[in-house]
Structure formats: structure tokens, C-alpha cells
Design a protein around this motif. Structure first.
Motif, mmCIF file in Angstrom:
data_model
loop_
_atom_site.group_PDB
_atom_site.id
_atom_site.type_symbol
_atom_site.label_atom_id
_atom_site.label_comp_id
_atom_site.label_asym_id
_atom_site.label_seq_id
_atom_site.Cartn_x
_atom_site.Cartn_y
_atom_site.Cartn_z
ATOM 1 N N ILE A 62 0.953 -1.155 0.183
ATOM 2 C CA ILE A 62 -0.060 -0.005 -0.003
ATOM 3 C C ILE A 62 0.898 1.110 -0.052
ATOM 4 C CG2 ILE A 62 -1.794 1.323 1.345
ATOM 5 C CD1 ILE A 62 -2.868 -1.535 0.402
ATOM 6 N N GLU A 63 0.617 2.092 -0.991
ATOM 7 C CA GLU A 63 1.381 3.312 -1.171
ATOM 8 C C GLU A 63 0.364 4.536 -0.842
ATOM 9 O OE1 GLU A 63 4.728 3.710 -1.353
ATOM 10 O OE2 GLU A 63 5.284 1.681 -1.417
ATOM 11 N N THR A 64 0.962 5.673 -0.509
ATOM 12 C CA THR A 64 0.128 6.872 -0.506
ATOM 13 C C THR A 64 0.498 7.531 -1.748
ATOM 14 O OG1 THR A 64 0.216 7.184 2.081
ATOM 15 C CG2 THR A 64 -0.253 9.136 0.951
ATOM 16 N N PHE A 65 -0.381 8.022 -2.434
ATOM 17 C CA PHE A 65 -0.415 9.002 -3.962
ATOM 18 C C PHE A 65 -1.354 10.065 -3.692
ATOM 19 C CE2 PHE A 65 0.820 4.545 -5.960
ATOM 20 C CZ PHE A 65 2.432 4.611 -5.687
ATOM 21 N N TYR A 66 -1.011 10.951 -4.560
ATOM 22 C CA TYR A 66 -1.861 12.256 -4.666
ATOM 23 C C TYR A 66 -2.212 12.139 -6.125
ATOM 24 C CZ TYR A 66 0.534 13.111 -0.465
ATOM 25 O OH TYR A 66 0.774 12.909 1.054
ATOM 26 N N VAL A 67 -3.335 12.193 -6.452
ATOM 27 C CA VAL A 67 -4.218 12.193 -7.624
ATOM 28 C C VAL A 67 -4.835 13.620 -7.881
ATOM 29 C CG1 VAL A 67 -5.768 10.903 -8.890
ATOM 30 C CG2 VAL A 67 -4.734 9.506 -7.341
ATOM 31 N N VAL A 68 -4.193 13.993 -9.246
ATOM 32 C CA VAL A 68 -4.976 15.185 -9.667
ATOM 33 C C VAL A 68 -6.010 14.951 -10.574
ATOM 34 C CG1 VAL A 68 -4.433 17.354 -10.690
ATOM 35 C CG2 VAL A 68 -2.805 16.561 -9.239
ATOM 36 N N VAL A 69 -7.249 15.367 -10.364
ATOM 37 C CA VAL A 69 -8.443 15.085 -11.182
ATOM 38 C C VAL A 69 -9.105 16.351 -11.600
ATOM 39 C CG1 VAL A 69 -10.664 14.183 -10.916
ATOM 40 C CG2 VAL A 69 -9.157 13.130 -9.814
ATOM 41 N N ARG A 127 -2.526 2.688 -11.469
ATOM 42 C CA ARG A 127 -2.289 2.614 -10.077
ATOM 43 C C ARG A 127 -0.817 3.184 -9.738
ATOM 44 N NH1 ARG A 127 -1.718 -2.652 -8.119
ATOM 45 N NH2 ARG A 127 -0.907 -3.343 -9.881
ATOM 46 N N PHE A 128 -0.006 3.524 -10.624
ATOM 47 C CA PHE A 128 1.267 4.027 -10.366
ATOM 48 C C PHE A 128 1.615 5.392 -10.822
ATOM 49 C CE2 PHE A 128 1.368 -0.633 -10.886
ATOM 50 C CZ PHE A 128 2.009 -0.943 -9.622
ATOM 51 N N PRO A 129 2.524 6.144 -10.087
ATOM 52 C CA PRO A 129 2.760 7.626 -10.503
ATOM 53 C C PRO A 129 3.217 7.770 -11.956
ATOM 54 C CG PRO A 129 3.960 6.935 -8.437
ATOM 55 C CD PRO A 129 3.388 5.785 -9.039
ATOM 56 N N LEU A 180 -6.716 14.590 -4.827
ATOM 57 C CA LEU A 180 -7.016 13.639 -3.700
ATOM 58 C C LEU A 180 -5.824 12.827 -3.116
ATOM 59 C CD1 LEU A 180 -9.891 11.452 -5.748
ATOM 60 C CD2 LEU A 180 -10.109 13.103 -4.029
ATOM 61 N N LYS A 181 -6.052 12.667 -1.894
ATOM 62 C CA LYS A 181 -4.578 11.957 -1.303
ATOM 63 C C LYS A 181 -5.480 10.378 -1.178
ATOM 64 C CE LYS A 181 -2.062 11.275 3.151
ATOM 65 N NZ LYS A 181 -1.685 11.794 4.363
ATOM 66 N N THR A 182 -4.654 9.382 -1.534
ATOM 67 C CA THR A 182 -5.385 8.019 -1.684
ATOM 68 C C THR A 182 -4.248 7.089 -1.176
ATOM 69 O OG1 THR A 182 -6.317 6.332 -2.920
ATOM 70 C CG2 THR A 182 -4.518 7.553 -4.119
ATOM 71 N N GLU A 183 -4.966 5.769 -0.535
ATOM 72 C CA GLU A 183 -3.795 4.940 -0.313
ATOM 73 C C GLU A 183 -4.035 3.750 -1.440
ATOM 74 O OE1 GLU A 183 -1.932 4.840 2.301
ATOM 75 O OE2 GLU A 183 -2.525 6.837 2.492
ATOM 76 N N MET A 184 -3.108 3.660 -2.181
ATOM 77 C CA MET A 184 -3.216 2.748 -3.440
ATOM 78 C C MET A 184 -2.605 1.333 -3.081
ATOM 79 S SD MET A 184 -4.494 2.535 -6.543
ATOM 80 C CE MET A 184 -4.771 4.238 -6.651
ATOM 81 N N PHE A 185 -3.147 0.222 -3.488
ATOM 82 C CA PHE A 185 -2.699 -1.110 -3.414
ATOM 83 C C PHE A 185 -1.799 -1.214 -4.908
ATOM 84 C CE2 PHE A 185 -2.859 -5.403 -4.897
ATOM 85 C CZ PHE A 185 -2.055 -6.205 -3.881
ATOM 86 N N VAL A 186 -0.617 -1.431 -4.599
ATOM 87 C CA VAL A 186 0.374 -1.524 -5.599
ATOM 88 C C VAL A 186 0.986 -2.866 -5.946
ATOM 89 C CG1 VAL A 186 1.096 0.840 -5.498
ATOM 90 C CG2 VAL A 186 2.211 -0.796 -4.368
ATOM 91 N N GLY A 187 0.420 -3.888 -5.034
ATOM 92 C CA GLY A 187 0.861 -5.363 -5.230
ATOM 93 C C GLY A 187 0.312 -5.771 -6.426
#
Length: 190
Positions: A62-69, A127-129, A180-187
Motif C-alpha cells: 500500500i502506497e500513499t499517492f496524490y491524484v490530480v483530477v 495505479r502507479f505514479p 485527492l490523497k489516496t492509499e493505493m494497493f500496488v501489489g
């Protein structure tokens, strides 16, 4: 943990077959063993708490990412056009990841003959930057959202400062843009 449980059961079984005096001794040994294991767990907990978060994230799925919408809607066609407007005005590249809108399924989907057999003909999320435009289901990034709400995503960022910088630039032309700040599953999703 299983080993200790089995050990405990064996000790209790053995204790039931011995004199009462031996039961007391066995209980004391088991109690001492459990206390030592609890101490070890406390040391481990302390060690994990003291470990830098960068090191921990290497092992996390799980990684914290910032998504611009840029915008959201249930209307795919409108958002598809909006994505191209953003592309032309701000020269942000588009990456559809090979997906398209399937009106029969009412779904953003990979082609039916995609090499990824598990997700062929289905939605596979971004799901990735990356600093590219795409159309995504907002529920991937934000809980308690209608699962059919589509978002024009202009970037996914690891650092909030980079997301804020991108947000400010895009808001000059598209003022409804948000982050948005999101917790993304990256597995692995397979």
C-alpha cells in the motif's frame, strides 16, 4: 505462532497424564515462555516503530499517492472530450493503457484479446505514479464514490508538492481541478 500453540497443547496433554505437581511446573514453564515471547514482540514493535517509513514502504503493498483530477462525471463521452481539451491546451500526454469505452458493457475496458488474460475485456486501473492523462473510475482513488463515476486523471504523484504544482498549473485553465490523497494497493493483481 503455530509452533507455540502446538507446543502448548503438547505440554497440556503431557501435564494431564502426570501428577498434579507436574501440572503446576508445566504451567509455570509455559507462562515463562509466553512472557518471554511477549517481551520479544514488544521489542519487535519498538523496532518497527523506530524504522524509517521509507524502509517500511519498501515492504508494503500500500502506497500513499496524490491524484490530480480535472473533472468527474458519469458521462464518458463528455470526459473523453475534456481529456483531449486538457491535452491540447496543456500538452499533457494521454496514456489510455490500451483501454477504451465499451458501450455494451458500459465499462472502460482492455480489449477482449488483451495479452493479460485475467483482465482482458475488463477494467484495469491506473495505479502507479505518472504525469499523463487518462480516464479512470474515481472509486479506485476515493472511497464511498459511485463505482460508475469516471474521472479525468491528469497525474498520480508520490510527492504532494509535485501534485500541488501540477494542480496549480491545471487550475489556471480548468478551475474545477482538485487533488485527492489516496492509499493505493500496488501489489500484484493476478
Amino acid at each position: 505462532m503455530k509452533t507455540y500453540f502446538i507446543f502448548l497443547l503438547l505440554l497440556l496433554f503431557y501435564a494431564c497424564n502426570e501428577k498434579k505437581e507436574n501440572v503446576v511446573e508445566t504451567q509455570e514453564i509455559v507462562s515463562d515462555s509466553i512472557l518471554k515471547k511477549q517481551d520479544s514482540l514488544e521489542e519487535l514493535k519498538f523496532t518497527v516503530e523506530e524504522t524509517p517509513t521509507d524502509t517500511l514502504s519498501e515492504f508494503s503493498e500500500i502506497e500513499t499517492f496524490y491524484v490530480v483530477v480535472v473533472d468527474t462525471s458519469l458521462n464518458y463521452a463528455m470526459l473523453h472530450q475534456k481529456m483531449f481539451d486538457v491535452h491540447h491546451k496543456l500538452t499533457i500526454p494521454i496514456d489510455t493503457m490500451g483501454r477504451y469505452y465499451n458501450p455494451t458493457k458500459d465499462l472502460i475496458t482492455l480489449p477482449e484479446d488483451d495479452e493479460d488474460e485475467l483482465y482482458a475485456g475488463d477494467y484495469f486501473p491506473r495505479r502507479f505514479p505518472s504525469e499523463t492523462l487518462s480516464l479512470e473510475y474515481l472509486s479506485i482513488y476515493k472511497n464511498n464514490t459511485n463505482e460508475k463515476t469516471i474521472a479525468v486523471v491528469s497525474g498520480i504523484f508520490e510527492q504532494e508538492k509535485k501534485a500541488d504544482s501540477s494542480l496549480k498549473e491545471i487550475q489556471k485553465v480548468f478551475p474545477k481541478t482538485f487533488k485527492l490523497k489516496t492509499e493505493m494497493f500496488v501489489g500484484c493483481l493476478h
